[in-house]
Write an enzyme that holds these catalytic residues in place. Structure first.
Site, short mmCIF file in Angstrom:
data_model
loop_
_atom_site.label_atom_id
_atom_site.label_comp_id
_atom_site.label_asym_id
_atom_site.label_seq_id
_atom_site.Cartn_x
_atom_site.Cartn_y
_atom_site.Cartn_z
N ARG A 128 -8.69 -3.56 1.38
CA ARG A 128 -7.38 -3.74 0.75
C ARG A 128 -7.34 -4.98 -0.13
NH1 ARG A 128 -3.65 -0.23 3.31
NH2 ARG A 128 -4.00 0.10 5.53
N ASP B 167 -1.55 11.70 -4.16
CA ASP B 167 -2.66 12.66 -4.13
C ASP B 167 -2.10 14.08 -3.95
OD1 ASP B 167 -5.11 13.88 -3.87
OD2 ASP B 167 -5.55 13.09 -1.89
N PHE C 174 -12.19 9.31 -3.98
CA PHE C 174 -11.59 8.46 -2.95
C PHE C 174 -11.78 7.01 -3.37
CE2 PHE C 174 -11.39 6.06 0.98
CZ PHE C 174 -10.16 6.51 1.46
N GLU D 268 4.62 3.07 -4.49
CA GLU D 268 3.50 3.60 -3.71
C GLU D 268 2.19 3.26 -4.41
OE1 GLU D 268 2.17 4.47 -1.14
OE2 GLU D 268 2.20 6.62 -0.74
N ASP D 269 1.11 3.16 -3.65
CA ASP D 269 -0.19 2.85 -4.25
C ASP D 269 -0.79 4.05 -4.99
OD1 ASP D 269 -0.58 4.25 -1.90
OD2 ASP D 269 -1.72 2.68 -0.89
#
Ligand code: 5GP
Length: 179
Positions: A164, A102, A151, A98-99
């Site tokens: 991206r 959170d 963010f 996963e990137d």
């Protein structure tokens, strides 16, 4: 695109170091196991590609697409599976890639789902962890780097599908999402 970035949080050099370190660790930990690496689309793509090249043991690759953001900058907590796996995970040792983690809701949900489907083990490798954002009890085993509750975009991470393709991770200027 670069003008929309307030500052770089994780540089290209740091990302290379992370991939080398995690690739070596995963290769050691999964020696002799039937490793199935599951990437979560779309954000995982650059990380998944670079990390897999550093894994030196036999492994298979699958992808799932899940969403919890719906184009906003805070997680909705409502995890939807948009594309499921094409194969059975029964008795497989799974590493989800996963990137970013959170709130932890996406990974907790998917980890529990794959265990319920009979996987032997399910662990998570994330490039970025934002532990301050957690609303559920979830701890990824392999973490590239930990960042504050900002963010971020780049290296697979988007805002409204853009950014991206940045080669680094940066903090987006507030004026971009407060427009
Ligand atoms: P969680 O379920 O842990 O709250 O959220 C995981 C997902 O939220 C990630 O796969 C990613 O799509 C999105 N996300 C969380 N934090 C960020 C962030 O800082 N930037 C971007 N672009 N997406 C984020």
């Amino acid at each position: 695109m670069q003008n929309d970035i307030k500052y770089v949080l994780v540089s290209e050099e740091k990302i290379d170091e992370i991939n080398n370190r995690l690739g070596a660790l995963i290769s050691k930990d999964y020696q002799g196991k039937q490793l199935l690496v599951v990437g979560l689309l779309k954000g995982c793509v650059p990380f998944m590609s670079d990390l897999c090249k550093k894994i030196t043991i036999p492994m298979e690759v699958e992808y799932m697409s899940v969403s919890s953001y719906h184009g906003n900058i805070s997680s909705s907590g409502d995890v939807k599976i948009k594309k499921d796996l094409d194969i059975s995970v029964k008795d497989r040792d799974i590493l989800i890639v996963e990137d970013i983690v959170d709130t932890g809701q996406t990974l907790k949900t998917i980890t529990e789902l794959l265990k319920y489907r009979g996987a032997r083990s399910v662990e998570v490798a994330t490039l970025i962890d934002k532990p301050e954002g957690r609303v559920v009890d979830f701890k990824p085993k392999y973490v590239g780097t930990t960042i504050p509750k900002e963010f971020v975009v780049g290296y697979g991470l988007d805002y409204n599908e853009l950014y991206r393709n940045l080669p680094y991770i940066g903090v987006l200027k507030e004026e971009i999402y407060n427009k």
